[in-house]
Design a protein around this motif. Structure first.
Motif, PDB file in Angstrom:
ATOM      1  N   SER A  32      55.764  21.160  13.254  1.00 18.14           N
ATOM      2  CA  SER A  32      56.251  22.286  14.049  1.00 18.14           C
ATOM      3  C   SER A  32      56.775  23.327  13.076  1.00 18.14           C
ATOM      4  CB  SER A  32      57.358  21.819  14.985  1.00 18.14           C
ATOM      5  OG  SER A  32      57.894  22.902  15.692  1.00 18.14           O
ATOM      6  N   ILE A  33      56.353  24.574  13.275  1.00 19.73           N
ATOM      7  CA  ILE A  33      56.829  25.642  12.401  1.00 19.73           C
ATOM      8  C   ILE A  33      57.636  26.651  13.205  1.00 19.73           C
ATOM      9  CG2 ILE A  33      54.952  25.396  10.733  1.00 19.73           C
ATOM     10  CD1 ILE A  33      53.647  27.875  12.036  1.00 19.73           C
ATOM     11  N   ASP A  57      43.590  25.990  10.366  1.00 16.47           N
ATOM     12  CA  ASP A  57      43.332  25.442   9.033  1.00 16.47           C
ATOM     13  C   ASP A  57      44.305  24.326   8.664  1.00 16.47           C
ATOM     14  OD1 ASP A  57      41.273  27.258   8.745  1.00 16.47           O
ATOM     15  OD2 ASP A  57      42.302  28.498   7.235  1.00 16.47           O
ATOM     16  N   HIS A  58      45.529  24.404   9.174  1.00 19.80           N
ATOM     17  CA  HIS A  58      46.562  23.447   8.777  1.00 19.80           C
ATOM     18  C   HIS A  58      46.996  22.530   9.917  1.00 19.80           C
ATOM     19  CE1 HIS A  58      46.496  25.498   5.011  1.00 19.80           C
ATOM     20  NE2 HIS A  58      46.649  26.634   5.662  1.00 19.80           N
ATOM     21  N   GLN A  59      46.247  22.574  11.016  1.00 17.16           N
ATOM     22  CA  GLN A  59      46.444  21.659  12.148  1.00 17.16           C
ATOM     23  C   GLN A  59      47.890  21.651  12.648  1.00 17.16           C
ATOM     24  OE1 GLN A  59      44.725  17.792  11.217  1.00 17.16           O
ATOM     25  NE2 GLN A  59      43.480  18.767   9.659  1.00 17.16           N
ATOM     26  N   ILE A  60      48.458  22.824  12.803  1.00 19.85           N
ATOM     27  CA  ILE A  60      49.827  22.956  13.295  1.00 19.85           C
ATOM     28  C   ILE A  60      49.892  22.427  14.727  1.00 19.85           C
ATOM     29  CG2 ILE A  60      51.690  24.593  13.813  1.00 19.85           C
ATOM     30  CD1 ILE A  60      50.982  24.393  10.798  1.00 19.85           C
ATOM     31  N   ASP A  61      50.892  21.621  15.024  1.00 18.18           N
ATOM     32  CA  ASP A  61      51.057  21.053  16.361  1.00 18.18           C
ATOM     33  C   ASP A  61      51.865  21.951  17.284  1.00 18.18           C
ATOM     34  OD1 ASP A  61      49.830  18.348  15.923  1.00 18.18           O
ATOM     35  OD2 ASP A  61      51.412  18.263  14.400  1.00 18.18           O
ATOM     36  N   PRO A 101      43.988  25.469  22.090  1.00 16.83           N
ATOM     37  CA  PRO A 101      44.479  25.013  23.400  1.00 16.83           C
ATOM     38  C   PRO A 101      45.494  23.875  23.352  1.00 16.83           C
ATOM     39  CG  PRO A 101      42.083  25.194  23.401  1.00 16.83           C
ATOM     40  CD  PRO A 101      42.540  25.417  21.990  1.00 16.83           C
ATOM     41  N   ASN A 102      45.487  23.062  22.315  1.00 17.10           N
ATOM     42  CA  ASN A 102      46.440  21.949  22.223  1.00 17.10           C
ATOM     43  C   ASN A 102      47.750  22.337  21.549  1.00 17.10           C
ATOM     44  OD1 ASN A 102      44.704  20.127  23.495  1.00 17.10           O
ATOM     45  ND2 ASN A 102      43.632  19.749  21.570  1.00 17.10           N
ATOM     46  N   LEU A 103      47.834  23.558  21.072  1.00 20.01           N
ATOM     47  CA  LEU A 103      49.042  24.035  20.405  1.00 20.01           C
ATOM     48  C   LEU A 103      50.180  24.153  21.411  1.00 20.01           C
ATOM     49  CD1 LEU A 103      50.262  25.310  17.759  1.00 20.01           C
ATOM     50  CD2 LEU A 103      49.611  27.519  18.755  1.00 20.01           C
ATOM     51  N   VAL A 104      51.336  23.633  21.045  1.00 19.41           N
ATOM     52  CA  VAL A 104      52.537  23.801  21.853  1.00 19.41           C
ATOM     53  C   VAL A 104      53.239  25.053  21.335  1.00 19.41           C
ATOM     54  CG1 VAL A 104      54.750  22.796  22.531  1.00 19.41           C
ATOM     55  CG2 VAL A 104      52.750  21.313  22.201  1.00 19.41           C
TER      56      VAL A 104
END
Length: 115
Positions: A32-33, A57-61, A101-104
């Protein structure tokens, strides 16, 4: 990278942050950023594209949106001036969600009870 360095002024670069994220992801860490928002700067078309690419690119959740709470005149004195008009924070968020779409996206910390 230019905006990142202008704001943080650290002795490390955005690439160093990305490498840390990649390391965490390679070890199964939920990443999480905090994204510091400044309307008219963060929400320009070029910044949206850059964020979309960085997130993928960095698969941020998760992206936690944070208000900078700074005097806009002082902030604009040292930040690079965008060549484009901002599209609005709502559109910025919608574009991030459409692209990943899966990004929170929120302004809270996630807790699933398994930590």
């Amino acid at each position: 990278p230019e905006l990142y360095q202008a704001y943080y002024r650290g002795n490390y670069q955005l690439d160093d942050v990305a490498a840390s994220i990649d390391y965490a992801k390679s070890h199964g860490v939920y990443v999480s950023i905090n994204l510091l928002l400044f309307p008219g700067l963060t929400d320009t078309p070029d910044e949206i594209i850059a964020w979309q690419k960085f997130i993928k690119d960095h698969q941020i959740d998760m992206v936690q949106l944070r208000n900078l709470n700074v005097d806009p005149d002082d902030f604009c004195d040292f930040m690079p001036h965008p060549s484009e008009q901002g599209v609005g924070v709502k559109t910025f968020i919608e574009k991030l969600r459409q692209d990943s779409p899966n990004l929170v996206v929120g302004s809270f910390s996630r807790y699933d009870g398994n930590e």
